[in-house]
Design an enzyme around this catalytic site. Structure first.
Site, PDB file in Angstrom:
ATOM      1  N   CYS A  69       0.834  -1.214   0.000  1.00  0.00           N
ATOM      2  CA  CYS A  69       0.000   0.000   0.000  1.00  0.00           C
ATOM      3  C   CYS A  69       0.864   1.258   0.000  1.00  0.00           C
ATOM      4  O   CYS A  69       1.548   1.546   0.977  1.00  0.00           O
ATOM      5  CB  CYS A  69      -0.918  -0.047   1.223  1.00  0.00           C
ATOM      6  SG  CYS A  69      -1.786   1.485   1.582  1.00  0.00           S
ATOM      7  N   CYS A  72       0.086   3.753   2.748  1.00  0.00           N
ATOM      8  CA  CYS A  72       0.561   3.219   4.034  1.00  0.00           C
ATOM      9  C   CYS A  72       2.041   3.522   4.218  1.00  0.00           C
ATOM     10  O   CYS A  72       2.478   3.871   5.325  1.00  0.00           O
ATOM     11  CB  CYS A  72       0.347   1.704   4.103  1.00  0.00           C
ATOM     12  SG  CYS A  72      -1.378   1.186   4.033  1.00  0.00           S
TER      13      CYS A  72
END
Length: 146
Positions: A69, A72
Site C-alpha cells: 500500500c 501506508c
C-alpha cells in the site's frame, strides 16, 4: 528498533542505551540507565492484538497497513515519528492487514491505512487514509487530550 519474539530493542534517544522492551507490559517504557521515556512501537497480529492493544495501560495508536500500500508507506514514517514525539504518553502498534485478517474483519476495515486510537481497552477514534504529518499529529494530540 529491532523486533524479536514479541520484544523490541529500543535505543534510548537521551543516552544511547539499548533497552529490551516487551510488546505487552503495563505502564510506560523507560530507559534502564537514564530513565528517560522511550518511544514504544511494536507489532501485533490476530493472536496478540488483545494483549498488546486492549490490555495496554497507555493510549494506543494502531496503524493498520499493508506492505503493498503506497499511502501506508507514506504514513508509516509519520507514525514512527509520533512514537518518539509522544514517548511516555502513547504506544504505537503496527498491524499488517494481510497477515492479520481477523483484526481487519473485527474492526470492519475496508481501506488502509486506517489509524485506530484505543484507550482503556476500547477503540475511541478512527482516521482513514493518508493525511499530512501536521494533521495526523494534531489528531493524535486531540485524542490524547480527551
Amino acid at each position: 528498533m529491532a523486533e524479536d519474539a514479541g520484544n523490541v530493542v529500543v535505543v534510548c534517544p537521551a543516552c544511547g542505551t539499548k533497552n529490551r522492551v516487551r510488546a505487552a507490559q503495563s505502564g510506560r517504557v523507560r530507559c534502564a540507565l537514564c530513565h528517560a521515556d522511550l518511544p514504544w512501537q511494536v507489532s501485533a497480529d490476530d493472536r496478540t492484538f488483545a494483549v498488546v492493544v486492549e490490555e495496554s495501560s497507555l493510549p494506543v495508536l494502531v496503524d493498520v497497513w499493508a506492505p503493498w500500500c503506497g499511502p501506508c508507506r507514506m504514513v508509516s514514517p509519520i507514525v514512527e515519528q509520533m512514537s518518539r514525539e509522544f514517548a511516555g504518553r502513547l504506544k504505537v502498534v503496527k498491524v499488517n492487514s494481510d497477515e492479520s485478517p481477523g483484526v481487519s474483519r473485527r474492526h470492519t476495515i475496508s481501506s488502509i491505512p486506517t489509524l485506530l486510537m484505543y484507550q482503556d481497552g476500547k477503540e475511541t477514534a478512527r482516521l482513514i487514509g493518508a493525511h499530512p504529518a501536521p494533521q495526523l499529529q494534531q489528531w493524535v494530540q486531540q485524542q490524547l487530550s480527551v
